[in-house]
Each structure stands twice: as C-alpha cells, then as structure tokens.
Design an enzyme around this catalytic site. Structure first.
Site, PDB file in Angstrom:
ATOM      1  N   THR A 138      -8.382   3.302   8.298  1.00 52.65           N
ATOM      2  CA  THR A 138      -9.592   2.479   8.281  1.00 52.65           C
ATOM      3  C   THR A 138      -9.685   1.683   9.584  1.00 52.65           C
ATOM      4  O   THR A 138      -8.877   0.793   9.826  1.00 52.65           O
ATOM      5  CB  THR A 138      -9.561   1.519   7.065  1.00 52.65           C
ATOM      6  OG1 THR A 138      -9.044   2.247   5.946  1.00 52.65           O
ATOM      7  CG2 THR A 138     -10.929   0.986   6.745  1.00 52.65           C
ATOM      8  N   ASN A 142       0.855  -1.185   0.000  1.00 52.12           N
ATOM      9  CA  ASN A 142       0.000   0.000   0.000  1.00 52.12           C
ATOM     10  C   ASN A 142       0.894   1.239   0.000  1.00 52.12           C
ATOM     11  O   ASN A 142       1.715   1.414   0.914  1.00 52.12           O
ATOM     12  CB  ASN A 142      -0.897  -0.040   1.249  1.00 52.12           C
ATOM     13  CG  ASN A 142      -1.827   1.153   1.331  1.00 52.12           C
ATOM     14  OD1 ASN A 142      -1.399   2.285   1.139  1.00 52.12           O
ATOM     15  ND2 ASN A 142      -3.082   0.915   1.632  1.00 52.12           N
ATOM     16  N   ARG A 163      -9.447   7.940  -1.241  1.00 51.08           N
ATOM     17  CA  ARG A 163     -10.382   8.358  -0.181  1.00 51.08           C
ATOM     18  C   ARG A 163     -11.294   9.474  -0.655  1.00 51.08           C
ATOM     19  O   ARG A 163     -10.947  10.259  -1.529  1.00 51.08           O
ATOM     20  CB  ARG A 163      -9.590   8.852   1.033  1.00 51.08           C
ATOM     21  CG  ARG A 163      -9.157   7.743   1.957  1.00 51.08           C
ATOM     22  CD  ARG A 163      -8.619   8.320   3.259  1.00 51.08           C
ATOM     23  NE  ARG A 163      -8.463   7.291   4.246  1.00 51.08           N
ATOM     24  CZ  ARG A 163      -9.381   6.948   5.143  1.00 51.08           C
ATOM     25  NH1 ARG A 163     -10.518   7.582   5.216  1.00 51.08           N
ATOM     26  NH2 ARG A 163      -9.163   5.985   5.995  1.00 51.08           N
ATOM     27  N   ARG A 213      -7.136  12.592   0.774  1.00 50.99           N
ATOM     28  CA  ARG A 213      -6.062  13.070   1.657  1.00 50.99           C
ATOM     29  C   ARG A 213      -4.683  12.565   1.245  1.00 50.99           C
ATOM     30  O   ARG A 213      -3.686  13.148   1.598  1.00 50.99           O
ATOM     31  CB  ARG A 213      -6.337  12.718   3.114  1.00 50.99           C
ATOM     32  CG  ARG A 213      -6.264  11.244   3.414  1.00 50.99           C
ATOM     33  CD  ARG A 213      -6.390  10.978   4.891  1.00 50.99           C
ATOM     34  NE  ARG A 213      -7.743  11.147   5.367  1.00 50.99           N
ATOM     35  CZ  ARG A 213      -8.228  10.526   6.443  1.00 50.99           C
ATOM     36  NH1 ARG A 213      -7.456   9.732   7.141  1.00 50.99           N
ATOM     37  NH2 ARG A 213      -9.475  10.701   6.811  1.00 50.99           N
ATOM     38  N   HIS A 245      -5.605   3.714  -1.936  1.00 48.79           N
ATOM     39  CA  HIS A 245      -6.949   3.999  -1.424  1.00 48.79           C
ATOM     40  C   HIS A 245      -7.337   5.398  -1.897  1.00 48.79           C
ATOM     41  O   HIS A 245      -6.735   6.387  -1.478  1.00 48.79           O
ATOM     42  CB  HIS A 245      -6.912   3.912   0.109  1.00 48.79           C
ATOM     43  CG  HIS A 245      -8.244   4.075   0.763  1.00 48.79           C
ATOM     44  ND1 HIS A 245      -8.430   3.892   2.112  1.00 48.79           N
ATOM     45  CD2 HIS A 245      -9.469   4.407   0.274  1.00 48.79           C
ATOM     46  CE1 HIS A 245      -9.702   4.095   2.422  1.00 48.79           C
ATOM     47  NE2 HIS A 245     -10.348   4.427   1.322  1.00 48.79           N
ATOM     48  N   GLU A 298      -8.640   0.552  -3.307  1.00 48.07           N
ATOM     49  CA  GLU A 298      -9.590   0.533  -2.186  1.00 48.07           C
ATOM     50  C   GLU A 298     -10.567   1.690  -2.355  1.00 48.07           C
ATOM     51  O   GLU A 298     -10.144   2.824  -2.611  1.00 48.07           O
ATOM     52  CB  GLU A 298      -8.851   0.703  -0.857  1.00 48.07           C
ATOM     53  CG  GLU A 298      -7.992  -0.463  -0.494  1.00 48.07           C
ATOM     54  CD  GLU A 298      -7.254  -0.199   0.811  1.00 48.07           C
ATOM     55  OE1 GLU A 298      -7.550   0.773   1.514  1.00 48.07           O
ATOM     56  OE2 GLU A 298      -6.366  -0.989   1.107  1.00 48.07           O
ATOM     57  N   HIS A 304       0.991   6.191   1.743  1.00 49.08           N
ATOM     58  CA  HIS A 304       1.811   7.103   2.549  1.00 49.08           C
ATOM     59  C   HIS A 304       2.995   7.677   1.800  1.00 49.08           C
ATOM     60  O   HIS A 304       3.668   8.577   2.300  1.00 49.08           O
ATOM     61  CB  HIS A 304       2.199   6.437   3.865  1.00 49.08           C
ATOM     62  CG  HIS A 304       0.964   6.189   4.677  1.00 49.08           C
ATOM     63  ND1 HIS A 304       0.143   7.218   5.081  1.00 49.08           N
ATOM     64  CD2 HIS A 304       0.356   5.042   5.064  1.00 49.08           C
ATOM     65  CE1 HIS A 304      -0.897   6.707   5.716  1.00 49.08           C
ATOM     66  NE2 HIS A 304      -0.795   5.393   5.712  1.00 49.08           N
ATOM     67  N   GLU A 327     -10.790  -9.448   2.671  1.00 49.61           N
ATOM     68  CA  GLU A 327      -9.543  -9.075   3.344  1.00 49.61           C
ATOM     69  C   GLU A 327      -9.886  -8.917   4.817  1.00 49.61           C
ATOM     70  O   GLU A 327     -10.758  -8.129   5.188  1.00 49.61           O
ATOM     71  CB  GLU A 327      -8.980  -7.777   2.774  1.00 49.61           C
ATOM     72  CG  GLU A 327      -7.680  -7.386   3.492  1.00 49.61           C
ATOM     73  CD  GLU A 327      -6.856  -6.358   2.739  1.00 49.61           C
ATOM     74  OE1 GLU A 327      -6.893  -6.346   1.499  1.00 49.61           O
ATOM     75  OE2 GLU A 327      -6.170  -5.575   3.404  1.00 49.61           O
ATOM     76  N   HIS A 329      -3.729  -4.574   7.461  1.00 47.74           N
ATOM     77  CA  HIS A 329      -3.859  -3.458   8.394  1.00 47.74           C
ATOM     78  C   HIS A 329      -2.974  -3.608   9.621  1.00 47.74           C
ATOM     79  O   HIS A 329      -3.066  -4.598  10.342  1.00 47.74           O
ATOM     80  CB  HIS A 329      -5.300  -3.200   8.863  1.00 47.74           C
ATOM     81  CG  HIS A 329      -5.506  -1.724   9.117  1.00 47.74           C
ATOM     82  ND1 HIS A 329      -5.120  -1.135  10.276  1.00 47.74           N
ATOM     83  CD2 HIS A 329      -5.971  -0.737   8.328  1.00 47.74           C
ATOM     84  CE1 HIS A 329      -5.361   0.160  10.189  1.00 47.74           C
ATOM     85  NE2 HIS A 329      -5.859   0.438   9.011  1.00 47.74           N
TER      86      HIS A 329
HETATM   87  N1  PXP Z   1      -5.726  -3.174   3.691  1.00 48.28           N
HETATM   88  C1  PXP Z   1      -6.737  -2.279   3.751  1.00 48.28           C
HETATM   89  C2  PXP Z   1      -8.075  -2.712   3.260  1.00 48.28           C
HETATM   90  C3  PXP Z   1      -6.531  -0.975   4.235  1.00 48.28           C
HETATM   91  O1  PXP Z   1      -7.552  -0.104   4.290  1.00 48.28           O
HETATM   92  C4  PXP Z   1      -5.225  -0.599   4.641  1.00 48.28           C
HETATM   93  C5  PXP Z   1      -4.965   0.792   5.125  1.00 48.28           C
HETATM   94  O2  PXP Z   1      -5.308   1.725   4.186  1.00 48.28           O
HETATM   95  C6  PXP Z   1      -4.203  -1.555   4.543  1.00 48.28           C
HETATM   96  C7  PXP Z   1      -4.493  -2.838   4.093  1.00 48.28           C
HETATM   97  C8  PXP Z   1      -2.795  -1.232   4.934  1.00 48.28           C
HETATM   98  O3  PXP Z   1      -2.726  -0.956   6.296  1.00 48.28           O
HETATM   99  P1  PXP Z   1      -1.364  -0.441   6.921  1.00 48.28           P
HETATM  100  O4  PXP Z   1      -1.029   0.852   6.233  1.00 48.28           O
HETATM  101  O5  PXP Z   1      -1.684  -0.255   8.364  1.00 48.28           O
HETATM  102  O6  PXP Z   1      -0.327  -1.487   6.669  1.00 48.28           O
END
Ligand code: PXP
Length: 238
Positions: free
Chosen positions: A101, A7, A45, A49, A43, A70, A10, A151, A192
C-alpha cells in the site's frame, strides 16, 4: 502502553509461495494471541495475493482475538468483509500493480463512497479506521466521514529513518496530524514500513495509541523467532 497489532499477510505470502499449507496464517494468529499481541491485521486484497477468504474467516473465528481487516472500497470486498465480521476494519487504497500500500486514501475524491462504507460497518458495531497520509486536511475529512480512528501512513517516515536521511519534517507532519486528530476525537494509529528504530521514535508521540507492523516482524523472525521480536516491540511500546 501502546497497542501492538501484527500484520500477518506475509505469513500467507510464504505459504502461497509453495501453494501448500505451511506456514498457516491461522496458526500464526493463534500463536500471536497466546504470546500477548493486542490484535492481528490481515489485508484481504482484491487479487488475494496473500490472505484468502477462508483465512480471513478462520482467523476471525478465533475466540478472544481482535482482528483488524484491511479492505479497499470495492463492493465485492466490502460485502465479503461484512460477512466475515472482523472486530475492526481499516479502509485502505488499493492498486493492483503496487507491491504494497503506497500511500493514504484520497479522502477528498472518495468522501461520499467511504462515508457510506464507514456507516455500514458502524451499524454492525465494527470499529472503523481510515489509512491516510499525515495531513491536517485528511484528518479533518476523516472526522467528517465519521470514522472512529485514522491510521497514519508512516512509510515515508520509515524509509527516511532506514536510509539515514533527515526525517524531521515528516516526523513533524505526523506529530501535528496526530495532535489535531486526537483533539477532534479520532483515535490515532500508525503503520507501514516500521522497524525497531522508526517505531522507537514514533513511540514518543503520545497521541499514537496503536501500531500495526507486519513485514519487518515476519522478516526479523527468520533470524530471531517471532516470540523474541514481539517481546522487543513490546518493550519499545511500553
Ligand atoms: N497498516 C496498513 C494500513 C497497511 O496497509 C500495512 C501493509 O499492508 C501495514 C500497516 C503494515 O505495513 P508493513 O508490512 O510495512 O509493516
């Protein structure tokens, strides 16, 4: 070998902090493809953001890269996602005030709406996934909705691991949900809050086929570089 999805939201957070162009999530996606990650997660959003529409479009145009987008269930976002045409979509709950999330979808309450959205994407041959809590009830509803995958939200489990608290009950819930989901034909993913330790524990759950990890990878890369961090995760998942 389990699949690793990265992901890169960030990377965009960091770029947006300056309102300029660096670091570019498009470049991050290309780089991660080159070093062999299985997919990229972004994602889009409602408040944009981190990832913006143009980022999503550009990242989805990278040849040979599998992109997992996402999205919330909001009409505007669903319409955009259909135009962007990712390889995969993962429907997630979204609350503007949350930092990230915070839990899985309320499938019982939103079953009809989510089913319609899943059908729209399945018609376009896009793999569909639902972000859910580790609950047998939700696994059952996800299957009734017709999603290809679920997931499992691992946030609670990961927090227990990181704070050195007893995680056995939460691990049991994840294992039971994964087994049940697998038996009824859903592909099981996890994501997550995962760091090396939490991923190592979950990598022993046979039914989990894909891990989607973001914040820890980007944070750890500040110290060790993203290539090294990906190598470490690939070792854990092999
Ligand atoms: N999976 C989903 C569905 C998420 O919403 C997120 C966070 O946006 C992640 C995985 C990744 O989570 P993390 O950034 O905490 O590793």
């Amino acid at each position: 070998m389990k699949r690793l999805g990265v992901n890169i939201d960030h990377v965009a957070t960091l770029r947006n902090a300056r309102g300029e162009y660096h670091p570019d999530p498009y470049y991050a996606a290309k780089f991660l493809k080159k070093i062999g990650v299985d997919s990229i997660t972004i994602h889009l959003r409602e408040d944009r953001r981190h990832i913006k529409d143009l980022d999503a479009k550009k990242i989805c145009s990278i040849k040979g890269l599998l992109v997992n987008l996402e999205i919330s269930t909001r009409n505007e976002i669903v319409k955009n996602a259909l135009k962007i045409k990712p390889n995969y979509i993962c429907i997630v709950p979204e609350n503007r005030k949350e930092i990230t999330t915070e839990g899985g979808l309320d499938l019982k309450k939103n079953k009809k709406k989510i089913k319609k959205i899943v059908e729209l994407f399945k018609d376009k041959r896009i793999r569909t996934s639902l972000f859910i809590n580790p609950s047998l009830k939700d696994i059952k509803i996800a299957n009734e909705i017709g999603a290809d995958c679920v997931e499992i939200h691992t946030g609670k489990f990961a927090n227990l691991v990181k704070s050195r608290k007893n995680f056995q009950n939460e691990l049991k819930r994840i294992k039971k949900s994964s087994k049940f989901g697998n038996v009824i034909g859903l592909e099981i993913h996890a994501g997550h809050g995962l760091n090396y330790e939490a991923t190592k524990i979950l990598s022993r759950v046979d039914e989990i086929k894909e891990f989607n990890i973001g914040h820890f990878i980007i944070g750890e890369s500040v110290f060790f570089g993203i290539r090294k961090v990906i190598i470490n995760f690939k070792k854990i998942l092999s």
